[in-house]
Motif scaffolding. Structure first.
Motif, mmCIF file in Angstrom:
data_model
loop_
_atom_site.group_PDB
_atom_site.id
_atom_site.type_symbol
_atom_site.label_atom_id
_atom_site.label_comp_id
_atom_site.label_asym_id
_atom_site.label_seq_id
_atom_site.Cartn_x
_atom_site.Cartn_y
_atom_site.Cartn_z
ATOM 1 N N PRO A 30 0.834 -1.202 0.000
ATOM 2 C CA PRO A 30 0.000 0.000 0.000
ATOM 3 C C PRO A 30 0.869 1.253 0.000
ATOM 4 O O PRO A 30 1.796 1.381 0.780
ATOM 5 C CB PRO A 30 -0.788 -0.094 1.303
ATOM 6 C CG PRO A 30 -0.676 -1.504 1.735
ATOM 7 C CD PRO A 30 0.632 -2.004 1.187
ATOM 8 N N SER A 31 0.587 2.151 -0.899
ATOM 9 C CA SER A 31 1.331 3.392 -0.992
ATOM 10 C C SER A 31 0.384 4.483 -1.474
ATOM 11 O O SER A 31 -0.200 4.368 -2.550
ATOM 12 C CB SER A 31 2.494 3.232 -1.971
ATOM 13 O OG SER A 31 3.136 4.461 -2.154
ATOM 14 N N ASP A 64 8.610 4.093 -2.905
ATOM 15 C CA ASP A 64 8.212 5.422 -2.411
ATOM 16 C C ASP A 64 8.983 5.846 -1.162
ATOM 17 O O ASP A 64 8.382 6.184 -0.135
ATOM 18 C CB ASP A 64 6.708 5.463 -2.143
ATOM 19 C CG ASP A 64 5.890 5.345 -3.407
ATOM 20 O OD1 ASP A 64 6.432 5.601 -4.496
ATOM 21 O OD2 ASP A 64 4.709 4.987 -3.311
ATOM 22 N N ASP A 65 10.286 5.832 -1.219
ATOM 23 C CA ASP A 65 11.164 6.290 -0.139
ATOM 24 C C ASP A 65 11.044 5.489 1.152
ATOM 25 O O ASP A 65 11.390 5.963 2.223
ATOM 26 C CB ASP A 65 10.945 7.781 0.153
ATOM 27 C CG ASP A 65 11.236 8.654 -1.045
ATOM 28 O OD1 ASP A 65 12.177 8.329 -1.793
ATOM 29 O OD2 ASP A 65 10.521 9.650 -1.254
ATOM 30 N N VAL A 66 10.537 4.269 1.062
ATOM 31 C CA VAL A 66 10.497 3.358 2.206
ATOM 32 C C VAL A 66 11.344 2.147 1.844
ATOM 33 O O VAL A 66 11.132 1.519 0.812
ATOM 34 C CB VAL A 66 9.057 2.916 2.544
ATOM 35 C CG1 VAL A 66 9.063 1.909 3.693
ATOM 36 C CG2 VAL A 66 8.186 4.111 2.884
ATOM 37 N N LEU A 67 12.330 1.847 2.700
ATOM 38 C CA LEU A 67 13.171 0.671 2.514
ATOM 39 C C LEU A 67 12.532 -0.495 3.254
ATOM 40 O O LEU A 67 12.319 -0.421 4.466
ATOM 41 C CB LEU A 67 14.584 0.926 3.044
ATOM 42 C CG LEU A 67 15.544 -0.261 3.052
ATOM 43 C CD1 LEU A 67 15.740 -0.828 1.650
ATOM 44 C CD2 LEU A 67 16.875 0.142 3.687
ATOM 45 N N PHE A 68 12.182 -1.548 2.535
ATOM 46 C CA PHE A 68 11.642 -2.771 3.105
ATOM 47 C C PHE A 68 12.763 -3.801 3.119
ATOM 48 O O PHE A 68 13.414 -4.020 2.094
ATOM 49 C CB PHE A 68 10.473 -3.299 2.268
ATOM 50 C CG PHE A 68 9.282 -2.394 2.264
ATOM 51 C CD1 PHE A 68 8.296 -2.529 3.235
ATOM 52 C CD2 PHE A 68 9.140 -1.407 1.313
ATOM 53 C CE1 PHE A 68 7.183 -1.694 3.236
ATOM 54 C CE2 PHE A 68 8.041 -0.564 1.301
ATOM 55 C CZ PHE A 68 7.058 -0.710 2.267
ATOM 56 N N VAL A 69 12.995 -4.427 4.274
ATOM 57 C CA VAL A 69 14.103 -5.372 4.437
ATOM 58 C C VAL A 69 13.585 -6.660 5.064
ATOM 59 O O VAL A 69 12.814 -6.625 6.024
ATOM 60 C CB VAL A 69 15.207 -4.764 5.335
ATOM 61 C CG1 VAL A 69 16.318 -5.764 5.585
ATOM 62 C CG2 VAL A 69 15.755 -3.481 4.743
ATOM 63 N N LEU A 70 14.026 -7.788 4.529
ATOM 64 C CA LEU A 70 13.766 -9.085 5.144
ATOM 65 C C LEU A 70 14.996 -9.465 5.952
ATOM 66 O O LEU A 70 16.059 -9.721 5.391
ATOM 67 C CB LEU A 70 13.477 -10.151 4.081
ATOM 68 C CG LEU A 70 13.365 -11.586 4.593
ATOM 69 C CD1 LEU A 70 12.218 -11.726 5.593
ATOM 70 C CD2 LEU A 70 13.196 -12.554 3.442
ATOM 71 N N LEU A 96 20.434 6.108 0.409
ATOM 72 C CA LEU A 96 19.242 5.786 -0.370
ATOM 73 C C LEU A 96 18.134 6.831 -0.250
ATOM 74 O O LEU A 96 17.139 6.764 -0.951
ATOM 75 C CB LEU A 96 18.702 4.419 0.053
ATOM 76 C CG LEU A 96 19.685 3.257 -0.078
ATOM 77 C CD1 LEU A 96 19.098 1.985 0.524
ATOM 78 C CD2 LEU A 96 20.068 3.043 -1.535
ATOM 79 N N ASN A 97 18.307 7.800 0.660
ATOM 80 C CA ASN A 97 17.326 8.876 0.890
ATOM 81 C C ASN A 97 15.937 8.334 1.234
ATOM 82 O O ASN A 97 14.925 8.843 0.750
ATOM 83 C CB ASN A 97 17.249 9.814 -0.317
ATOM 84 C CG ASN A 97 18.548 10.541 -0.537
ATOM 85 O OD1 ASN A 97 19.160 11.023 0.409
ATOM 86 N ND2 ASN A 97 18.990 10.598 -1.773
ATOM 87 N N CYS A 98 15.899 7.306 2.074
ATOM 88 C CA CYS A 98 14.626 6.741 2.523
ATOM 89 C C CYS A 98 14.222 7.400 3.835
ATOM 90 O O CYS A 98 15.058 7.720 4.669
ATOM 91 C CB CYS A 98 14.759 5.233 2.737
ATOM 92 S SG CYS A 98 14.986 4.340 1.193
ATOM 93 N N PHE A 99 12.920 7.586 3.997
ATOM 94 C CA PHE A 99 12.397 8.203 5.207
ATOM 95 C C PHE A 99 12.014 7.181 6.260
ATOM 96 O O PHE A 99 11.891 7.512 7.423
ATOM 97 C CB PHE A 99 11.190 9.083 4.871
ATOM 98 C CG PHE A 99 11.529 10.215 3.952
ATOM 99 C CD1 PHE A 99 12.350 11.238 4.368
ATOM 100 C CD2 PHE A 99 11.043 10.244 2.661
ATOM 101 C CE1 PHE A 99 12.680 12.276 3.520
ATOM 102 C CE2 PHE A 99 11.351 11.276 1.806
ATOM 103 C CZ PHE A 99 12.179 12.303 2.233
ATOM 104 N N SER A 100 11.799 5.947 5.856
ATOM 105 C CA SER A 100 11.393 4.897 6.787
ATOM 106 C C SER A 100 12.060 3.582 6.403
ATOM 107 O O SER A 100 12.389 3.363 5.236
ATOM 108 C CB SER A 100 9.876 4.688 6.750
ATOM 109 O OG SER A 100 9.212 5.863 7.121
ATOM 110 N N VAL A 101 12.226 2.727 7.404
ATOM 111 C CA VAL A 101 12.722 1.368 7.188
ATOM 112 C C VAL A 101 11.724 0.422 7.833
ATOM 113 O O VAL A 101 11.379 0.573 9.005
ATOM 114 C CB VAL A 101 14.120 1.162 7.811
ATOM 115 C CG1 VAL A 101 14.572 -0.277 7.641
ATOM 116 C CG2 VAL A 101 15.136 2.125 7.224
ATOM 117 N N ILE A 102 11.237 -0.523 7.055
ATOM 118 C CA ILE A 102 10.329 -1.552 7.550
ATOM 119 C C ILE A 102 11.062 -2.885 7.436
ATOM 120 O O ILE A 102 11.514 -3.262 6.360
ATOM 121 C CB ILE A 102 9.023 -1.625 6.720
ATOM 122 C CG1 ILE A 102 8.315 -0.271 6.686
ATOM 123 C CG2 ILE A 102 8.113 -2.734 7.250
ATOM 124 C CD1 ILE A 102 7.795 0.203 8.019
#
Length: 148
Positions: A30-31, A64-70, A96-102
């Motif tokens: 979702p974005s 969208d500027d969110v880094l998702f990591v497993l 990477l200029n990301c605002f959030s990390v999930i």
């Protein structure tokens, strides 16, 4: 000094960021109110290796500027874990200029090491992410860090 350790195994091989996106978010990410799925929405495919990650580097992607990591494994002490998390945060924010990390953590392991890994992320400033926000696969628990 305590140890942070886990050994997760993903059912299917993760070959690309698109594979990882489908594994974590089978209905899309979702974005801005829209479900996005497929490699067309991924702006980067990340492979992160730090001391303690061992033979299983953390895989990720950016939408969208969110880094998702497993984070499917970590073997090391608390200091190595904090150093790996700080390196991940620096990479996300400064490079990477990301605002959030999930971070997605597999639920398929009820061993004490799995609980220890969740606690280690929470201790490092991450928070549990409501499954309603990103609608992940039920096989994963999400923790997040917002840099803003």
């Amino acid at each position: 000094m305590s140890s942070v350790g886990s050994d997760y195994r993903i059912h299917r091989p993760i070959l690309s960021a698109g594979d990882l996106m489908r594994e974590l978010f089978p209905h899309g990410v979702p974005s801005q109110g829209v479900l996005k799925s497929g490699a067309a929405h991924i702006s980067a495919d990340i492979v992160f290796t730090a001391v303690g990650c061992g033979s299983s580097p953390w895989r990720g992607f950016i939408v969208d500027d969110v880094l998702f990591v497993l984070a499917d494994g970590f073997h090391g002490n608390d200091r190595e874990f904090r150093a790996a998390v700080m390196a991940l945060m620096d990479l996300a924010e400064e490079v990477l200029n990301c605002f959030s990390v999930i971070v997605a953590l597999p639920k398929n392991n009820s061993a004490p090491e799995a609980v220890s890994l969740v606690r280690a992320f929470l201790y490092s400033g991450f928070e549990l992410v409501s499954p309603l926000l990103y609608q992940p696969s039920p096989e994963y628990l999400l923790v997040g860090f917002d840099a803003m």
